[in-house]
Design an enzyme around this catalytic site. Structure first.
Site, PDB file in Angstrom:
ATOM      1  N   GLY A   1      -5.342   6.119  15.117  1.00 23.74           N
ATOM      2  CA  GLY A   1      -6.518   6.779  15.088  1.00 23.74           C
ATOM      3  C   GLY A   1      -6.712   7.666  13.980  1.00 23.74           C
ATOM      4  O   GLY A   1      -6.209   7.507  12.904  1.00 23.74           O
TER       5      GLY A   1
ATOM      6  N   GLU B   1      -6.267   9.066   1.949  1.00 21.62           N
ATOM      7  CA  GLU B   1      -7.187   9.062   0.974  1.00 21.62           C
ATOM      8  C   GLU B   1      -8.021   8.159   1.744  1.00 21.62           C
ATOM      9  O   GLU B   1      -9.069   7.726   0.921  1.00 21.62           O
ATOM     10  CB  GLU B   1      -6.794   8.382  -0.208  1.00 21.62           C
ATOM     11  CG  GLU B   1      -5.880   9.520  -0.990  1.00 21.62           C
ATOM     12  CD  GLU B   1      -5.259   8.858  -2.349  1.00 21.62           C
ATOM     13  OE1 GLU B   1      -5.477   7.961  -3.010  1.00 21.62           O
ATOM     14  OE2 GLU B   1      -4.179   9.644  -2.625  1.00 21.62           O
TER      15      GLU B   1
ATOM     16  N   LYS C   1      -9.572  -5.508  11.348  1.00 29.11           N
ATOM     17  CA  LYS C   1      -8.272  -4.901  12.241  1.00 29.11           C
ATOM     18  C   LYS C   1      -8.156  -5.719  13.543  1.00 29.11           C
ATOM     19  O   LYS C   1      -7.160  -5.804  14.223  1.00 29.11           O
ATOM     20  CB  LYS C   1      -8.664  -3.282  12.409  1.00 29.11           C
ATOM     21  CG  LYS C   1      -8.616  -2.663  11.217  1.00 29.11           C
ATOM     22  CD  LYS C   1      -7.244  -2.777  10.466  1.00 29.11           C
ATOM     23  CE  LYS C   1      -6.961  -2.070   9.103  1.00 29.11           C
ATOM     24  NZ  LYS C   1      -5.622  -2.031   8.675  1.00 29.11           N
TER      25      LYS C   1
ATOM     26  N   GLY D   1       0.828  -1.380  -0.003  1.00 29.70           N
ATOM     27  CA  GLY D   1       0.082   0.098   0.135  1.00 29.70           C
ATOM     28  C   GLY D   1       0.871   1.377  -0.140  1.00 29.70           C
ATOM     29  O   GLY D   1       0.684   2.226   0.751  1.00 29.70           O
TER      30      GLY D   1
ATOM     31  N   ASP E   1      -2.236  -6.312  -7.110  1.00 24.62           N
ATOM     32  CA  ASP E   1      -3.394  -6.628  -6.327  1.00 24.62           C
ATOM     33  C   ASP E   1      -2.977  -7.447  -4.965  1.00 24.62           C
ATOM     34  O   ASP E   1      -2.740  -8.689  -5.334  1.00 24.62           O
ATOM     35  CB  ASP E   1      -4.738  -6.969  -6.845  1.00 24.62           C
ATOM     36  CG  ASP E   1      -5.716  -6.543  -6.053  1.00 24.62           C
ATOM     37  OD1 ASP E   1      -5.932  -6.691  -4.944  1.00 24.62           O
ATOM     38  OD2 ASP E   1      -7.073  -6.238  -6.381  1.00 24.62           O
TER      39      ASP E   1
ATOM     40  N   THR F   1       1.349   3.366  -2.284  1.00 31.60           N
ATOM     41  CA  THR F   1       0.929   4.570  -3.504  1.00 31.60           C
ATOM     42  C   THR F   1       0.364   5.560  -2.758  1.00 31.60           C
ATOM     43  O   THR F   1       0.148   6.614  -3.443  1.00 31.60           O
ATOM     44  CB  THR F   1       0.100   3.818  -4.480  1.00 31.60           C
ATOM     45  OG1 THR F   1      -1.128   3.422  -3.744  1.00 31.60           O
ATOM     46  CG2 THR F   1       0.674   2.679  -5.188  1.00 31.60           C
TER      47      THR F   1
ATOM     48  N   TYR G   1     -15.114  -3.716   9.135  1.00 33.46           N
ATOM     49  CA  TYR G   1     -13.704  -3.080   9.014  1.00 33.46           C
ATOM     50  C   TYR G   1     -13.176  -3.416  10.273  1.00 33.46           C
ATOM     51  O   TYR G   1     -11.765  -3.658  10.604  1.00 33.46           O
ATOM     52  CB  TYR G   1     -13.768  -1.646   8.721  1.00 33.46           C
ATOM     53  CG  TYR G   1     -12.576  -0.933   8.887  1.00 33.46           C
ATOM     54  CD1 TYR G   1     -11.407  -1.085   7.936  1.00 33.46           C
ATOM     55  CD2 TYR G   1     -12.356  -0.210   9.944  1.00 33.46           C
ATOM     56  CE1 TYR G   1     -10.348  -0.599   8.055  1.00 33.46           C
ATOM     57  CE2 TYR G   1     -10.992   0.673   9.984  1.00 33.46           C
ATOM     58  CZ  TYR G   1     -10.027   0.313   8.971  1.00 33.46           C
ATOM     59  OH  TYR G   1      -8.769   0.734   9.056  1.00 33.46           O
TER      60      TYR G   1
ATOM     61  N   ARG H   1      -1.714  -1.082  -6.313  1.00 29.81           N
ATOM     62  CA  ARG H   1      -2.069  -1.453  -7.701  1.00 29.81           C
ATOM     63  C   ARG H   1      -1.827  -0.172  -8.663  1.00 29.81           C
ATOM     64  O   ARG H   1      -1.686  -0.533  -9.670  1.00 29.81           O
ATOM     65  CB  ARG H   1      -3.640  -1.445  -7.528  1.00 29.81           C
ATOM     66  CG  ARG H   1      -4.229  -2.837  -6.952  1.00 29.81           C
ATOM     67  CD  ARG H   1      -5.720  -2.790  -6.463  1.00 29.81           C
ATOM     68  NE  ARG H   1      -6.025  -1.723  -5.597  1.00 29.81           N
ATOM     69  CZ  ARG H   1      -6.927  -1.538  -4.916  1.00 29.81           C
ATOM     70  NH1 ARG H   1      -8.071  -2.170  -5.296  1.00 29.81           N
ATOM     71  NH2 ARG H   1      -7.341  -0.651  -4.055  1.00 29.81           N
ATOM     72  N   ARG H   2      -1.544   0.957  -8.166  1.00 27.35           N
ATOM     73  CA  ARG H   2      -1.562   2.026  -9.117  1.00 27.35           C
ATOM     74  C   ARG H   2      -0.076   2.198  -9.519  1.00 27.35           C
ATOM     75  O   ARG H   2       0.747   2.947  -8.840  1.00 27.35           O
ATOM     76  CB  ARG H   2      -2.123   3.310  -8.415  1.00 27.35           C
ATOM     77  CG  ARG H   2      -3.696   3.202  -8.502  1.00 27.35           C
ATOM     78  CD  ARG H   2      -4.247   4.479  -7.629  1.00 27.35           C
ATOM     79  NE  ARG H   2      -4.034   4.234  -6.232  1.00 27.35           N
ATOM     80  CZ  ARG H   2      -4.416   5.025  -5.276  1.00 27.35           C
ATOM     81  NH1 ARG H   2      -5.150   6.244  -5.727  1.00 27.35           N
ATOM     82  NH2 ARG H   2      -4.392   4.809  -3.862  1.00 27.35           N
TER      83      ARG H   2
HETATM   84  P1  NDP Z   1      -4.991   5.411   1.742  1.00 25.78           P
HETATM   85  O1  NDP Z   1      -6.371   4.956   1.153  1.00 25.78           O
HETATM   86  O2  NDP Z   1      -4.370   6.558   1.669  1.00 25.78           O
HETATM   87  O3  NDP Z   1      -3.836   4.086   1.281  1.00 25.78           O
HETATM   88  C1  NDP Z   1      -4.327   2.620   1.163  1.00 25.78           C
HETATM   89  C2  NDP Z   1      -3.228   1.919   0.320  1.00 25.78           C
HETATM   90  O4  NDP Z   1      -3.676   0.744   0.377  1.00 25.78           O
HETATM   91  C3  NDP Z   1      -2.930   2.459  -1.039  1.00 25.78           C
HETATM   92  O5  NDP Z   1      -1.452   2.722  -1.294  1.00 25.78           O
HETATM   93  C4  NDP Z   1      -3.545   1.467  -1.698  1.00 25.78           C
HETATM   94  O6  NDP Z   1      -3.032   1.290  -2.892  1.00 25.78           O
HETATM   95  C5  NDP Z   1      -3.298   0.196  -0.868  1.00 25.78           C
HETATM   96  N1  NDP Z   1      -4.246  -0.663  -1.430  1.00 25.78           N
HETATM   97  C6  NDP Z   1      -5.452  -1.014  -0.935  1.00 25.78           C
HETATM   98  N2  NDP Z   1      -6.267  -1.998  -1.602  1.00 25.78           N
HETATM   99  C7  NDP Z   1      -5.097  -2.673  -2.211  1.00 25.78           C
HETATM  100  C8  NDP Z   1      -5.108  -3.874  -2.800  1.00 25.78           C
HETATM  101  N3  NDP Z   1      -6.343  -4.633  -3.033  1.00 25.78           N
HETATM  102  N4  NDP Z   1      -4.002  -4.339  -3.296  1.00 25.78           N
HETATM  103  C9  NDP Z   1      -2.941  -3.476  -3.153  1.00 25.78           C
HETATM  104  N5  NDP Z   1      -2.798  -2.319  -2.298  1.00 25.78           N
HETATM  105  C10 NDP Z   1      -3.990  -2.102  -1.940  1.00 25.78           C
HETATM  106  O7  NDP Z   1      -5.039   4.879   3.231  1.00 25.78           O
HETATM  107  P2  NDP Z   1      -4.071   5.002   4.486  1.00 25.78           P
HETATM  108  O8  NDP Z   1      -3.051   5.154   4.156  1.00 25.78           O
HETATM  109  O9  NDP Z   1      -5.055   5.623   5.745  1.00 25.78           O
HETATM  110  O10 NDP Z   1      -4.337   3.347   4.929  1.00 25.78           O
HETATM  111  C11 NDP Z   1      -3.155   2.599   5.049  1.00 25.78           C
HETATM  112  C12 NDP Z   1      -3.772   1.388   6.156  1.00 25.78           C
HETATM  113  O11 NDP Z   1      -3.850   2.247   7.419  1.00 25.78           O
HETATM  114  C13 NDP Z   1      -4.985   0.775   6.002  1.00 25.78           C
HETATM  115  O12 NDP Z   1      -4.903  -0.468   6.285  1.00 25.78           O
HETATM  116  C14 NDP Z   1      -6.134   1.387   6.721  1.00 25.78           C
HETATM  117  O13 NDP Z   1      -6.986   0.446   7.109  1.00 25.78           O
HETATM  118  C15 NDP Z   1      -5.200   1.759   7.994  1.00 25.78           C
HETATM  119  N6  NDP Z   1      -5.610   2.867   9.107  1.00 25.78           N
HETATM  120  C16 NDP Z   1      -5.814   4.021   8.316  1.00 25.78           C
HETATM  121  C17 NDP Z   1      -6.248   5.072   9.402  1.00 25.78           C
HETATM  122  C18 NDP Z   1      -6.703   6.394   8.967  1.00 25.78           C
HETATM  123  O14 NDP Z   1      -7.422   7.043   9.646  1.00 25.78           O
HETATM  124  N7  NDP Z   1      -6.175   7.050   7.762  1.00 25.78           N
HETATM  125  C19 NDP Z   1      -6.396   4.806  10.782  1.00 25.78           C
HETATM  126  C20 NDP Z   1      -5.961   3.455  11.170  1.00 25.78           C
HETATM  127  C21 NDP Z   1      -5.599   2.534  10.192  1.00 25.78           C
HETATM  128  P3  NDP Z   1      -3.725   1.106  -4.491  1.00 25.78           P
HETATM  129  O15 NDP Z   1      -4.904   1.822  -4.254  1.00 25.78           O
HETATM  130  O16 NDP Z   1      -2.729   1.803  -5.381  1.00 25.78           O
HETATM  131  O17 NDP Z   1      -3.642  -0.460  -4.723  1.00 25.78           O
HETATM  132  C1  8X3 Z   2      -9.252   4.010  10.597  1.00 24.44           C
HETATM  133  C2  8X3 Z   2      -9.611   4.807  11.925  1.00 24.44           C
HETATM  134  O1  8X3 Z   2     -11.679   5.273  13.269  1.00 24.44           O
HETATM  135  O2  8X3 Z   2     -12.115   5.383  11.034  1.00 24.44           O
HETATM  136  O3  8X3 Z   2      -8.990   2.733  10.769  1.00 24.44           O
HETATM  137  O4  8X3 Z   2     -11.670   3.385  11.747  1.00 24.44           O
HETATM  138  S1  8X3 Z   2     -11.325   4.750  12.005  1.00 24.44           S
END
Ligand code: NDP
Ligand code: 8X3
Length: 248
Positions: free
Chosen positions: A179, A184, A152, A9, A55, A11, A148, A34-35
């Site tokens: 948190g 994105e 986690k 992840g 993916d 990207t 979701y 993926r991107r």
């Molecule tokens: P973003 O959406 O900014 O990033 C998500 C990343 O995951 C992207 O790089 C995307 O890449 C990749 N991804 C998603 N699906 C796939 C797939 N099928 N194959 C390969 N790559 C994939 O979100 P965050 O950076 O916030 O999220 C990162 C992690 O942190 C996640 O696990 C999320 O659940 C977790 N999280 C986020 C929080 C928040 O508040 N932002 C809080 C707590 C946890 P691409 O689309 O190019 O494949």
């Molecule tokens: C992302 C944080 O609170 O939106 O995991 O679930 S929350």
């Protein structure tokens, strides 16, 4: 130059920020997502980066990519299992089963594929650090968090259980549980509805992706005999809402 850090992840959001931070620290970066265009621009920016455009749900693609790593990237020391997403905030009854399956396939099965493919390398090297990106949603329930949050909670418990299974191999495992953080994430959760996504962060001070990248680096920088089992991180503005009581 340090060993390789494999980041899923990469990207966007946390993954991209972690890739940048670890690259600055001297790690070679293996960036998966993926991107492909974004991976290419990350590699151009960082140098010393191998990209894997795939993916994470595609088991064969993940295993083949690890098997076919260029020789000089095979020394993986760090795995950051970060790729993941939330889809929707509907209650369980109203929410889409397809969305549930995408979250399970990505957040749970994808994480298992990457770990299963890479752990033999760490075992062979008798050294490694697996950082799983969990969430506060894995510990604290909220309306619409249903599947979701379940994924986690899985990430947290798998992280603990993995620690037992790598006993004696000099491999650290940490579940990092962020948190509220502006990436994105909410745009994905609300399926491109930017207004709804922006409303999540309006009027408050949220974490940045760089904050989480710094937390990752702090964990990695600790002496090698120190294992943080789980690390929950919130912005100061975020705390708990308490239990809900239904009244007549
Ligand atoms: P973003 O959406 O900014 O990033 C998500 C990343 O995951 C992207 O790089 C995307 O890449 C990749 N991804 C998603 N699906 C796939 C797939 N099928 N194959 C390969 N790559 C994939 O979100 P965050 O950076 O916030 O999220 C990162 C992690 O942190 C996640 O696990 C999320 O659940 C977790 N999280 C986020 C929080 C928040 O508040 N932002 C809080 C707590 C946890 P691409 O689309 O190019 O494949
Ligand atoms: C992302 C944080 O609170 O939106 O995991 O679930 S929350």
């Amino acid at each position: 130059m340090k060993n390789s850090a494999f980041i899923t992840g990469a990207t966007s959001g946390f993954g991209r920020a972690i890739a940048k931070k670890l690259s600055l620290e001297g790690y070679k970066i293996i960036a998966l997502g993926r991107r492909e265009d974004r991976l290419k621009s990350l590699a151009d920016e960082l140098g010393n980066t191998h990209i894997i455009a795939c993916d994470i749900r595609d088991k064969d693609a993940v295993f083949n990519a690890v098997k076919n790593l260029p020789e000089n990237f095979k020394d993986i020391e760090i795995l950051v299992n970060n790729a993941g997403l939330a889809l929707g905030v509907d209650g369980f009854n109203e929410a889409s089963l397809d969305d549930f399956e995408v979250m399970i396939d990505t957040n749970i099965k994808g994480l298992i594929y990457a770990t299963k493919a890479i752990l033999p390398i760490m075992k062979e090297r008798k050294s490694g650090y697996i950082l799983n990106i969990g969430s506060v949603a894995g510990s604290w329930p909220y309306a619409g968090g249903n599947v979701y949050g379940g994924t986690k909670a899985f990430v947290k418990q798998l992280s603990f259980n993995l620690r037992n299974d790598v006993r004696g191999l000099n491999i650290r495992v940490t579940d990092i549980e962020p948190g509220l953080c502006k990436t994105e994430f909410s745009e994905v959760r609300f399926k491109g509805d930017k207004a709804k996504a922006d409303a999540v962060y309006e009027g408050t001070k949220y974490l940045s992706a760089d904050d989480i990248a710094q937390v990752v680096l702090n964990c990695i920088s600790l002496p090698k005999h120190v294992n943080i089992n789980r690390l929950e991180v919130m912005p100061v503005t975020q705390s708990w809402g308490g239990l809900y009581v239904l009244k007549d």
